[in-house]
Write a protein that holds these residues in place. Structure first.
Motif, PDB file in Angstrom:
ATOM      1  N   TRP A  83      76.235  67.732  14.720  1.00  0.00           N
ATOM      2  CA  TRP A  83      75.743  66.056  14.869  1.00  0.00           C
ATOM      3  C   TRP A  83      77.376  65.123  15.624  1.00  0.00           C
ATOM      4  CZ3 TRP A  83      71.893  63.550  12.791  1.00  0.00           C
ATOM      5  CH2 TRP A  83      71.040  64.958  11.379  1.00  0.00           C
ATOM      6  N   THR A  84      77.266  64.293  16.371  1.00  0.00           N
ATOM      7  CA  THR A  84      78.001  63.442  16.971  1.00  0.00           C
ATOM      8  C   THR A  84      79.378  62.668  15.605  1.00  0.00           C
ATOM      9  OG1 THR A  84      76.495  61.826  16.491  1.00  0.00           O
ATOM     10  CG2 THR A  84      76.645  62.880  18.655  1.00  0.00           C
ATOM     11  N   GLU A  85      80.291  63.122  16.494  1.00  0.00           N
ATOM     12  CA  GLU A  85      80.833  62.239  14.945  1.00  0.00           C
ATOM     13  C   GLU A  85      81.359  63.355  14.655  1.00  0.00           C
ATOM     14  OE1 GLU A  85      83.462  59.750  16.231  1.00  0.00           O
ATOM     15  OE2 GLU A  85      82.740  59.324  18.515  1.00  0.00           O
ATOM     16  N   TYR A  86      81.470  64.472  14.509  1.00  0.00           N
ATOM     17  CA  TYR A  86      81.754  65.209  13.339  1.00  0.00           C
ATOM     18  C   TYR A  86      82.980  66.105  13.216  1.00  0.00           C
ATOM     19  CZ  TYR A  86      78.554  65.830   8.748  1.00  0.00           C
ATOM     20  OH  TYR A  86      77.955  66.022   7.689  1.00  0.00           O
ATOM     21  N   MET A  87      83.193  66.499  14.180  1.00  0.00           N
ATOM     22  CA  MET A  87      84.649  66.232  14.866  1.00  0.00           C
ATOM     23  C   MET A  87      85.725  65.841  15.068  1.00  0.00           C
ATOM     24  SD  MET A  87      85.644  69.903  14.757  1.00  0.00           S
ATOM     25  CE  MET A  87      84.599  70.899  14.318  1.00  0.00           C
ATOM     26  N   ASP A  88      86.685  66.391  14.005  1.00  0.00           N
ATOM     27  CA  ASP A  88      88.492  65.732  14.727  1.00  0.00           C
ATOM     28  C   ASP A  88      88.419  65.756  16.129  1.00  0.00           C
ATOM     29  OD1 ASP A  88      88.870  68.920  13.986  1.00  0.00           O
ATOM     30  OD2 ASP A  88      90.618  68.601  14.961  1.00  0.00           O
ATOM     31  N   THR A  89      89.220  64.658  16.605  1.00  0.00           N
ATOM     32  CA  THR A  89      89.047  64.757  17.828  1.00  0.00           C
ATOM     33  C   THR A  89      90.318  63.636  18.698  1.00  0.00           C
ATOM     34  OG1 THR A  89      86.722  64.333  18.161  1.00  0.00           O
ATOM     35  CG2 THR A  89      87.837  63.387  20.093  1.00  0.00           C
ATOM     36  N   SER A  90      90.982  63.935  19.454  1.00  0.00           N
ATOM     37  CA  SER A  90      92.459  63.474  20.047  1.00  0.00           C
ATOM     38  C   SER A  90      92.294  61.738  20.123  1.00  0.00           C
ATOM     39  CB  SER A  90      93.639  63.849  20.705  1.00  0.00           C
ATOM     40  OG  SER A  90      92.316  63.774  21.923  1.00  0.00           O
ATOM     41  N   GLU A  91      93.139  60.904  20.208  1.00  0.00           N
ATOM     42  CA  GLU A  91      92.837  59.616  19.890  1.00  0.00           C
ATOM     43  C   GLU A  91      92.255  59.789  21.911  1.00  0.00           C
ATOM     44  OE1 GLU A  91      93.259  56.833  18.409  1.00  0.00           O
ATOM     45  OE2 GLU A  91      93.788  58.466  16.798  1.00  0.00           O
ATOM     46  N   ASP A  92      93.046  60.230  22.576  1.00  0.00           N
ATOM     47  CA  ASP A  92      92.231  60.247  24.289  1.00  0.00           C
ATOM     48  C   ASP A  92      90.872  61.164  24.386  1.00  0.00           C
ATOM     49  OD1 ASP A  92      92.635  62.699  24.230  1.00  0.00           O
ATOM     50  OD2 ASP A  92      94.309  62.567  25.978  1.00  0.00           O
TER      51      ASP A  92
END
Length: 416
Positions: A83-92
């Motif tokens: 799913w979208t937005e379901y994984m850690d992502t860096s600030e950029d």
């Protein structure tokens, strides 16, 4: 039962919450699209439809159709759909730290695709290939428990090798170990847990605490300002619990009685409406004084509105899961198992939970999460304590006929 009160949240956490609330997996919490697709699980074109098309419903026991040649040793890659937005992502938003760390450690490249927006829609994507015994092009997928149960029942996922899952086996939280659709987790492991509780706007209730379905349905001060969910298992499960019935063993008679109780709430206009996660704006504004809600939404709403409170009913609350599975004919099963196991290492699980704010299924994560943000580690909506875990309930697996019947009755109730 005493209400849990989350502590003050960090600036980094608030930013992540707002990002999740505005888009992606957080914005689609518990499938507001599901009802738009038409009666939820029925829109899948279930087992009956498959049989009508000449595709027999495969059986899990002794089935070898899910077996596949594993190319993991030769091809250091995993194709992972989530799913979208379901994984850690860096600030950029240019990096996915935990996935990149996995690749650095193992040499296995993860092709990560955010192509799941809705269970019904995704099932439609992969069903033709799975039914034909073909590779979907995916080694790892994340779907909700009722769809995971169906895929397992059809024989369309591969059995996992415990030898490749030492961390997962050791660290899986007890409350997630024995779902009736996959006892012992032979075919699946949870990605996250999703808790259904009661939320209320204390300003809209005049400071009154709302902590039971009985109160939602019978308190005259809440009339016309109560919300229930369009997700059948959550609304019906919470109502059944309030009536003293366990959703894990629900009978049709009990289900019908719960439908009748909710219908009275509709008829006397106690219930304002049934919603997907679009209840959040009404709750935030106070148009809904109280409602059933998903924990991830509550955490996000509290970041901006201190009037948003929640309660765990003494009768218990509903829990569902989004689950990791390896589809039939996937080329890189062993690689996928290594990635599953990696996310059950507490430091990795903590990093993921700190970003997405859903219930972590990993035991031992709390000390690691505290290193990132103590408030998150102490929030039982992310790391349930023993008291909260003991009140957790799941809806039992339904037969095809039951699923059709139950969904039809629920759709009639909510006007779908």
């Amino acid at each position: 039962m005493e209400q849990y009160e989350p502590e003050t949240l960090s600036a980094a956490q608030l930013a992540a919450m707002r990002r999740s609330l505005d888009s992606g997996r957080g914005a689609l919490t518990r499938r507001s699209l599901l009802r738009a697709s038409g009666m939820g699980a029925l829109a899948l074109g279930g087992l009956g439809t498959l049989s009508a098309c000449g595709i027999p419903a495969a059986k899990r026991e002794g089935d070898t159709a899910a077996a596949s040649d594993d190319h993991s040793a030769q091809e250091k890659v995993i194709n992972f759909s989530n799913w979208t937005e379901y994984m850690d992502t860096s600030e950029d938003e240019k990096h996915r730290p935990t996935l990149e760390a996995f690749t650095k450690r193992t040499g296995i490249k993860v092709k990560y695709t955010e192509d799941i927006n809705d269970n019904v829609e995704f099932f439609g994507k992969i069903k033709p290939q799975l039914a034909a015994g073909q590779d979907t092009g995916r080694d790892l997928i994340v779907v909700t428990d009722w769809l995971a149960a169906r895929l397992i029942r059809l024989g369309w996922v591969q059995q996992l090798d415990p030898a490749h899952l030492p961390h997962a086996f050791a660290n899986l939280s007890q409350q997630f170990r024995m779902p009736d659709w996959d006892p012992g987790r032979a075919y699946s492991y949870p990605w996250t847990g999703i808790s259904t509780v009661i939320a209320y706007n204390s300003k809209a209730t005049g400071g009154k605490k709302v902590d039971s379905v009985t109160q939602l349905l019978d308190d005259p001060s809440l009339k016309g300002r109560v919300g229930f969910l369009t997700e059948m298992r959550d609304t019906m499960g919470m109502t059944l619990l309030d009536m003293g019935h366990d959703p894990a063993t629900v009978t049709t008679a009990q289900y019908d009685a719960a439908i009748g109780r909710l219908q009275k709430g509709v008829d006397k206009k106690q219930i304002r409406r049934f919603t997907g996660n679009d209840y959040t704006s009404d709750l935030d504004k106070g148009d809904l004084a109280a409602c059933l809600a998903w924990a991830g939404d509550i955490i996000q709403l509290q970041a901006d509105n201190p009037d948003i409170k929640y309660a765990i009913p003494a009768a218990g609350y509903m829990t569902s899961t989004d689950n990791l599975l390896v589809p039939a004919k996937a080329r890189h099963k062993t690689n996928a198992e290594r990635l599953i196991d990696y996310y059950y290492e507490p430091p990795v699980a903590a990093q993921l939970a700190a970003y997405i704010n859903y219930v972590t299924p990993v035991e031992g994560v709390k000390p690691e999460l505290a290193k990132i943000d103590p408030a998150l580690a102490d929030n039982p909506l992310i790391v349930p304590d023993k008291a909260m875990a003991a009140l957790s309930h799941s809806f039992r697996s339904l037969t095809t006929a039951e699923e059709t019947s139950y969904e039809e009755k629920f759709a009639k109730l909510i006007g779908a």
